[in-house]
Every structure is written in C-alpha cells, then in structure tokens.
Design a protein around this motif. Structure first.
Motif, PDB file in Angstrom:
ATOM      1  N   LYS A 169      -0.942  12.195   5.551  1.00 30.55           N
ATOM      2  CA  LYS A 169      -0.665  11.024   6.002  1.00 30.55           C
ATOM      3  C   LYS A 169      -1.475  10.415   6.110  1.00 30.55           C
ATOM      4  O   LYS A 169      -2.020   8.747   6.632  1.00 30.55           O
ATOM      5  CB  LYS A 169       0.059  11.289   7.692  1.00 30.55           C
ATOM      6  CG  LYS A 169       0.190  10.146   8.768  1.00 30.55           C
ATOM      7  CD  LYS A 169       0.313  11.689  10.067  1.00 30.55           C
ATOM      8  CE  LYS A 169      -1.473  11.666  10.738  1.00 30.55           C
ATOM      9  NZ  LYS A 169      -1.819  12.485  11.933  1.00 30.55           N
ATOM     10  N   ASP A 170      -2.753  10.972   6.779  1.00 38.96           N
ATOM     11  CA  ASP A 170      -4.082  10.640   6.413  1.00 38.96           C
ATOM     12  C   ASP A 170      -5.081   9.938   5.546  1.00 38.96           C
ATOM     13  O   ASP A 170      -5.174   8.599   5.896  1.00 38.96           O
ATOM     14  CB  ASP A 170      -5.411  12.398   6.856  1.00 38.96           C
ATOM     15  CG  ASP A 170      -5.849  12.052   7.650  1.00 38.96           C
ATOM     16  OD1 ASP A 170      -4.672  11.735   9.081  1.00 38.96           O
ATOM     17  OD2 ASP A 170      -5.847  13.340   8.237  1.00 38.96           O
ATOM     18  N   ASN A 195     -10.458   8.397  15.941  1.00 39.62           N
ATOM     19  CA  ASN A 195      -9.996   7.738  14.403  1.00 39.62           C
ATOM     20  C   ASN A 195     -11.511   6.668  13.714  1.00 39.62           C
ATOM     21  O   ASN A 195     -11.210   6.395  14.252  1.00 39.62           O
ATOM     22  CB  ASN A 195      -9.081   6.884  14.571  1.00 39.62           C
ATOM     23  CG  ASN A 195      -7.731   7.167  13.117  1.00 39.62           C
ATOM     24  OD1 ASN A 195      -8.956   6.924  12.282  1.00 39.62           O
ATOM     25  ND2 ASN A 195      -7.340   6.294  13.443  1.00 39.62           N
ATOM     26  N   ILE A 214       3.726   5.022   9.766  1.00 39.02           N
ATOM     27  CA  ILE A 214       3.374   5.872   8.935  1.00 39.02           C
ATOM     28  C   ILE A 214       3.422   7.364   9.502  1.00 39.02           C
ATOM     29  O   ILE A 214       3.896   8.063   8.990  1.00 39.02           O
ATOM     30  CB  ILE A 214       1.867   5.837   8.436  1.00 39.02           C
ATOM     31  CG1 ILE A 214       2.073   4.806   8.114  1.00 39.02           C
ATOM     32  CG2 ILE A 214       0.977   6.692   7.296  1.00 39.02           C
ATOM     33  CD1 ILE A 214      -0.061   3.940   6.836  1.00 39.02           C
ATOM     34  N   ASN A 243      -3.153   6.344   5.662  1.00 40.01           N
ATOM     35  CA  ASN A 243      -3.373   5.463   5.774  1.00 40.01           C
ATOM     36  C   ASN A 243      -5.253   4.847   5.402  1.00 40.01           C
ATOM     37  O   ASN A 243      -5.489   3.763   6.299  1.00 40.01           O
ATOM     38  CB  ASN A 243      -4.437   6.494   7.489  1.00 40.01           C
ATOM     39  CG  ASN A 243      -3.210   7.384   8.223  1.00 40.01           C
ATOM     40  OD1 ASN A 243      -1.497   6.110   8.418  1.00 40.01           O
ATOM     41  ND2 ASN A 243      -3.297   7.585   9.397  1.00 40.01           N
ATOM     42  N   GLU A 244      -6.025   5.696   5.355  1.00 42.02           N
ATOM     43  CA  GLU A 244      -7.120   5.112   4.570  1.00 42.02           C
ATOM     44  C   GLU A 244      -6.544   4.117   3.346  1.00 42.02           C
ATOM     45  O   GLU A 244      -7.416   2.900   3.161  1.00 42.02           O
ATOM     46  CB  GLU A 244      -7.960   6.242   3.249  1.00 42.02           C
ATOM     47  CG  GLU A 244      -7.776   7.348   4.542  1.00 42.02           C
ATOM     48  CD  GLU A 244      -8.657   8.055   4.283  1.00 42.02           C
ATOM     49  OE1 GLU A 244      -8.670   8.112   2.792  1.00 42.02           O
ATOM     50  OE2 GLU A 244      -9.273   9.522   4.072  1.00 42.02           O
ATOM     51  N   PHE A 257      -0.697   2.824  12.017  1.00 39.76           N
ATOM     52  CA  PHE A 257      -1.201   4.172  11.964  1.00 39.76           C
ATOM     53  C   PHE A 257       0.455   4.539  12.095  1.00 39.76           C
ATOM     54  O   PHE A 257       0.739   5.896  11.993  1.00 39.76           O
ATOM     55  CB  PHE A 257      -2.354   4.168  11.411  1.00 39.76           C
ATOM     56  CG  PHE A 257      -3.182   4.504  10.887  1.00 39.76           C
ATOM     57  CD1 PHE A 257      -3.230   3.344   9.922  1.00 39.76           C
ATOM     58  CD2 PHE A 257      -4.690   3.803  12.430  1.00 39.76           C
ATOM     59  CE1 PHE A 257      -3.971   3.578   9.154  1.00 39.76           C
ATOM     60  CE2 PHE A 257      -5.698   3.305  11.215  1.00 39.76           C
ATOM     61  CZ  PHE A 257      -5.719   2.929   9.558  1.00 39.76           C
ATOM     62  N   TYR A 307      -3.611   1.466   3.895  1.00 40.18           N
ATOM     63  CA  TYR A 307      -3.126   1.114   3.976  1.00 40.18           C
ATOM     64  C   TYR A 307      -4.785  -0.117   5.418  1.00 40.18           C
ATOM     65  O   TYR A 307      -4.638  -1.019   4.805  1.00 40.18           O
ATOM     66  CB  TYR A 307      -2.014   1.598   5.455  1.00 40.18           C
ATOM     67  CG  TYR A 307      -2.217  -0.202   6.380  1.00 40.18           C
ATOM     68  CD1 TYR A 307      -0.871  -0.920   5.561  1.00 40.18           C
ATOM     69  CD2 TYR A 307      -2.544  -0.475   7.566  1.00 40.18           C
ATOM     70  CE1 TYR A 307      -0.453  -2.086   6.455  1.00 40.18           C
ATOM     71  CE2 TYR A 307      -2.473  -1.739   7.823  1.00 40.18           C
ATOM     72  CZ  TYR A 307      -1.435  -2.655   7.864  1.00 40.18           C
ATOM     73  OH  TYR A 307      -0.810  -3.276   8.117  1.00 40.18           O
ATOM     74  N   LYS A 308      -5.472   0.847   5.089  1.00 38.24           N
ATOM     75  CA  LYS A 308      -6.347  -0.031   5.889  1.00 38.24           C
ATOM     76  C   LYS A 308      -7.183  -0.409   4.941  1.00 38.24           C
ATOM     77  O   LYS A 308      -7.755  -1.596   5.309  1.00 38.24           O
ATOM     78  CB  LYS A 308      -7.243   1.430   6.398  1.00 38.24           C
ATOM     79  CG  LYS A 308      -8.931   0.693   7.104  1.00 38.24           C
ATOM     80  CD  LYS A 308      -8.365  -0.407   7.768  1.00 38.24           C
ATOM     81  CE  LYS A 308     -10.327  -0.527   8.810  1.00 38.24           C
ATOM     82  NZ  LYS A 308     -10.987  -1.369   8.471  1.00 38.24           N
TER      83      LYS A 308
END
Length: 271
Positions: free
Chosen positions: A91-92, A29, A77, A95-96, A74, A98-99
């Motif tokens: 989902k990906d 990841n 999510i 994640n981006e 993650f 949130y990061k």
C-alpha cells in the motif's frame, strides 16, 4: 481564579522501561503537505452553534487542504489493498508511485480508478507479491483490464519504473488455496513449476500455473474441473488447455515421482 489547562497528550510506554515518548494523534504521512493531519470542526449544541458550525465547515471545505485529492487517492488505494489482503508495504509503495505520477500533472482527464489500480498492480510487482490484472480489477471500482493495462504502461513509461519478472510460482500457492488443494498436491505443483522454468515453454506464467494445477489435480483423488480452475485463477479455460498441451509432453519431468507413478502419468488426459 486560575483555570486548569488540561494537556491533550497520550502516553505510549513499553514494558522495557526504556524511553517513554508521547505524541498526539496518529502518525503523519510524509507524502502530503500537512503530514496527513487536519483540523476537524465539531458540531456545537444549539441552533446558533449549528449555524456557526456549518459556516465554518463550508470555509474549511473551500480548498483549505491542497492535498485533498491526494488523500482521497490514498484512501482508495488503502481500500483496494484491504480488499485484497495486501501488506502495508505494498500500500505504501502504491502511494509513493501515485504521488510521483500526480506530481507530473499529466493524469488529468485519465481514468482515475484505472490509474490507482495500476499503481497498486505495479507496487505488488515491485514488492515481489504480484497479483493478476484480473485480481486488481476486481477491486478497481469498475476499471477494466484494458484500462488498467493502459494505465500501467503509461505509468511505467512516465516514471521509467522497473517491475521485475514474474514466475508461475508467484501465483501458485494462492491459486491452490482458492481450490482447497491438499498440502501434498500443493508441494507437487510447486516442484512442477520450478522444473518448468528449465524448459522452453513460452507461455504466460499465470497460464503455466493454471495448467500445472490442472495436471496435478487430474493425478489426485480430488480432481478439479477446468471450469473451477479457470474461476480460481482468472485464466480462460481454452488458455489453460492450450498451456496444458504444451506441458503434457514433459509430464514425467515435471511431476515428482513421490506424487505420481509412471502408470498414473500414462492415464493423464491426452490433449
């Protein structure tokens, strides 16, 4: 005597006879420092081994992974995505998002569940597969619509992200599926929401979708109660009725003639 060393490799060959790559473990990841790969200390046999294992695990858990909270986010999510049957790209994307928010170091003290839910809501919008806030809240570990709404506005402001415009048609097929409508009725509803965009109906697209469904089902053999449509769409009964009142004068323009005759339209419930 030489000891034999066993290679811990797995082979991922395909039938085409092309490249035959090998790798250990799952894919990494790129959003976390160690690529999402970590060392897990197994539990040896015996009392002495158990003591040693517990000691090592305590050291492992003492901040050995600086991205532990990120990985946990993650996972949350991913769980929400699975419960909503969302595709991996959403989902990906969540994640981006949130990061990026986490990197700002400004979400401490905020409702974490609401932040994660808001990231998923925004990702759905950006991937052109929107979900209603109520649908997102149903998997948000208790976060309310108000909390998720606030978190969404905060993220949009902080990251200056674009979410795109939503349309009634984005939600229609899923709502119709929840109600078990026939393909003929679904097609008629889809045509109706497309024609609705030509009108000046200033209503939330989700409310319009619910009102169109109500109108279509009243013209079909399998009528649906307003209460059932409300449960399937997450729109309040009063809101559906008010939206129906706005659409009613245009029924002849919205409903395909292949689905209902003029006589059928005259028998529609008068608001």
């Amino acid at each position: 005597m030489k000891k034999r060393i066993l290679q811990q490799w797995r082979t991922f060959a395909n039938e085409s006879g092309d490249n035959d790559p090998v790798r250990v473990g799952g894919p990494s990841n790129t959003l976390v420092t160690d690529g999402g790969l970590s060392t897990v200390i197994s539990k040896p046999n015996g009392a002495q081994g158990e003591f040693l294992s517990s000691s090592l695990q305590r050291w492992q858990n003492r901040g050995s992974n600086p991205d532990r909270s990120l990985i946990q986010a993650f996972r949350s999510i991913a769980t929400m995505s699975d419960r909503l049957s969302l595709v991996a790209t959403i989902k990906d994307r969540a994640n981006e998002i949130y990061k990026k928010v986490e990197d700002l170091k400004s979400i401490r003290g905020r409702n974490q569940d609401a932040i994660l839910a808001a990231c998923l809501y925004i990702a759905c919008r950006q991937e052109d597969r929107p979900r209603t806030v109520k649908e997102i809240c149903s998997v948000a570990n208790g976060a309310t619509k108000k909390e998720v709404g606030r978190a969404q506005m905060y993220i949009v402001k902080q990251l200056e992200v674009e979410m795109g415009t939503i349309h009634a048609g984005d939600f229609l097929r899923r709502f119709c599926s929840h109600l078990g409508m026939t393909n003929h009725a679904v097609k008629a509803a889809q045509e109706a929401v497309q024609k609705e965009e030509e009108l000046d109906i200033r209503r939330n697209p989700i409310s319009v979708a619910a009102a169109v469904i109500y109108m279509i089902t009243q013209l079909s053999d399998e009528k649906k109660l307003l209460r059932d449509i409300s449960l399937a769409t997450g729109v309040a009964e009063g809101t559906i009725w008010n939206s129906y009142k706005d659409l009613y004068p245009y029924a002849s323009r919205l409903i395909p003639s292949s689905f209902a005759t003029e006589e059928d339209l005259r028998n529609l419930c008068t608001p």
